[in-house]
Design a protein around this motif. Structure first.
Motif, short mmCIF file in Angstrom:
data_model
loop_
_atom_site.label_atom_id
_atom_site.label_comp_id
_atom_site.label_asym_id
_atom_site.label_seq_id
_atom_site.Cartn_x
_atom_site.Cartn_y
_atom_site.Cartn_z
N ARG A 57 11.89 54.18 12.71
CA ARG A 57 13.21 54.56 12.21
C ARG A 57 13.86 55.63 13.09
NH1 ARG A 57 14.68 56.44 6.00
NH2 ARG A 57 16.92 56.78 6.37
N ARG A 58 13.10 56.65 13.46
CA ARG A 58 13.65 57.74 14.26
C ARG A 58 13.95 57.29 15.69
NH1 ARG A 58 13.40 62.82 12.21
NH2 ARG A 58 13.35 63.70 14.31
N ARG A 60 15.34 54.64 16.56
CA ARG A 60 16.59 53.89 16.61
C ARG A 60 17.83 54.79 16.60
NH1 ARG A 60 13.96 50.60 12.46
NH2 ARG A 60 12.98 48.80 13.45
#
Length: 304
Positions: A57-58, A60
């Motif tokens: 997630r981070r 992206r």
């Protein structure tokens, strides 16, 4: 592929949470150190999956002035943390528990609990492994298993596969420890199985550490992508690409620098057209997103 890779991680997390709880329950009833080690193993796997999801997630997040090339390599940082946790918490605690049991052996109680839980764990871990292997093989592109791991650029995928393989190996060792300990009335087999589970986890963690470190400090792109870029650049008439350098920034994002010389006598418009054509050919050669930079060294005479 990204969604399917995440699905493999979710499947692994769900399986390990359920299995870890049942293993600890069985360990409390039977006193088996191998079963307790396997419970630690499963919970560490679940935590590792959460960290990989966090890293995905981070990674992206869009580029910022402080991080102009984006945050793609943050996934590699979190995969390194996963490897460290797998080694320290999983392998270290399992070996410690096994040694403690070898020094102070206790007879096993109600081994039927262990057999039931190990069968349950084999079913769910096996299902998680099937999901992970299917996605891993699709991303391998026909390469062998170890070659795909060494050259893989998505640690969230091969980490899950390696951890699931370690899970199945740990279940087999735990079964042997419980079975032989009960059959021969010798509790030392149980402690030895716990040590074996820890060593398996340490070995897998070592592979993950090496691969994550290489990606974090900067590996070149996949050899097939480099070859395609080289072939595309070699077909240029007005420009000569003398050196190609690549670095993997994320599983599907590559930094590419080209050392280019242009033929003498070109007009400004012709140079710009040659640059545009070179960029078009280079980007078309790779399925990954390319951050492309040209380094123009000098003009040269026309090539024969």
């Amino acid at each position: 592929m990204a969604k399917e890779s995440a699905a493999a991680i979710y499947a692994s997390i769900a399986a390990n949470v359920a299995i870890g709880a049942t293993k600890f329950t069985a360990a409390s009833f039977t006193g088996s150190s191998a079963m307790a080690a396997e419970g630690v193993h499963s919970l560490v796997d679940a935590c590792d999956g959460l960290l990989l999801l966090l890293g995905r997630r981070r990674s992206r997040r869009p580029p910022t002035p402080e991080h102009p090339f984006g945050h793609g390599r943050e996934l590699y940082f979190w995969s390194l943390i996963v490897a460290i946790l797998f080694f320290a918490l999983g392998g270290g605690l399992s070996v410690y528990e096994g040694i403690r049991h070898l020094l102070h052996p206790e007879p096993l109680k109600s081994p039927a609990w262990n057999y039931a839980v190990l069968g349950f764990a084999a079913l769910f871990d096996g299902g998680s492994l099937v999901v992970g292997l299917r996605q891993f093989r699709e991303s391998a592109g026909g390469r062998g298993f170890w070659a795909a791991i060494r050259e893989g650029k998505d640690p969230s995928l091969f980490s899950v596969v390696l951890e699931d393989i370690a899970d199945m190996a740990g279940i087999a060792l735990a079964f042997l420890g419980v079975f032989l300990g009960h059959l021969l009335d010798n509790p030392y087999f149980d402690g030895a199985a716990s040590v074996g589970v820890g060593l398996v986890m340490a070995g897998v963690a070592g592979v993950l550490l090496v691969e994550s470190k290489g990606l974090l400090i900067g590996e070149r792109a996949d050899a097939d992508i480099v070859e395609c870029i080289t072939a595309a650049a070699a077909g240029m008439y007005d420009a000569d690409v003398r050196r190609i350098r690549t670095m993997q920034l994320a599983p599907h994002e590559v930094l590419v620098t080209l050392d280019v010389t242009f033929r003498r006598g070109l007009t400004r418009e012709q140079v710009l057209a040659a640059i545009a054509e070179l960029e078009r050919r280079t980007r078309a050669a790779s399925p990954d997103r390319l951050l492309l930079y040209l380094e123009i060294s000098a003009l040269q005479d026309h090539r024969p």
